[in-house]
Design an enzyme around this catalytic site. Sequence first.
Site, PDB file in Angstrom:
ATOM      1  CB  ALA A  16      -0.837  -0.141   0.978  1.00 10.62           C
ATOM      2  CG  ASP A  57      14.821 -13.864  -0.705  1.00 10.71           C
ATOM      3  OD1 ASP A  57      14.605 -13.062  -0.039  1.00 10.71           O
ATOM      4  OD2 ASP A  57      14.927 -15.174  -0.320  1.00 10.71           O
ATOM      5  CE1 TYR A 146       7.341  -3.868  12.029  1.00 13.48           C
ATOM      6  CE2 TYR A 146       6.851  -2.494  14.102  1.00 13.48           C
ATOM      7  CZ  TYR A 146       7.056  -2.785  12.937  1.00 13.48           C
ATOM      8  OH  TYR A 146       6.538  -1.696  12.207  1.00 13.48           O
ATOM      9  CE  LYS A 150      10.000  -1.768   9.993  1.00 14.83           C
ATOM     10  NZ  LYS A 150      10.188  -1.300   8.677  1.00 14.83           N
TER      11      LYS A 150
END
Length: 227
Positions: A16, A57, A146, A150
């Site tokens: 998106a 990849d 996560y 990040k």
Amino acid sequence: MDFSNQTVVVTGGTGALGIAVVNTLLDAGARCVVPYINDAEAKALAQHERLQLVRCDLSDEAQVAALYSGITDLSASIHIAGGFAFAPIAESDKEVLMRMVNMNLVSTYLCCREAVRAFGERQGRIVNVASRQALEPRAGKYMTAYTASKAAVAALTQALAAEVAPRILVSAVAPSIIDTPANRTAMPDADYTQWPKPAEIASGIVFLASGANQLASGAIVPIYGAA
């Protein structure tokens, strides 16, 4: 902003946010190279004469090197590709951690490296995508793998910015929850009117990747909306 006769790599360009970035760049005259894995997701991008889709990849060192090797006029590299896992640490094994590391940190690291090589002695721009949790780790409860991956992207961005300055400018954006169909489905009771929209985030990313950006480097730019 004018990207005429400029080539930009956009990882995650079939998602998106990535689609919003690619469309903004194409409207500005850029040639876009978009790596992908999933055929169905690749079809989400409308065909365009200045759009090149390349199967790759991004956690594979050789494939990432091959992606950049044929680009002789790279002006910017934008790294949106990544993944998310909502997983309390007590329920997370090493596979969860390594999946987040590979999808978020390794892919960004390898693309940064190959972009620097592809720029050669020319100027260039690199834009990474961190997250709100990277800047506010306490907001990363129940998503520690996560958050850690990040946060590593944010650290990579700042270290690399210092390494390649002033010829190459390296920045990152740190969005909060993005207003996408998937996020609305996952959080049906949330007030998504407060979430930043893909097009809004895209405009910031494209500015940082453009020649109009003459100074911003080493910055992790929060894009939270009202969330």
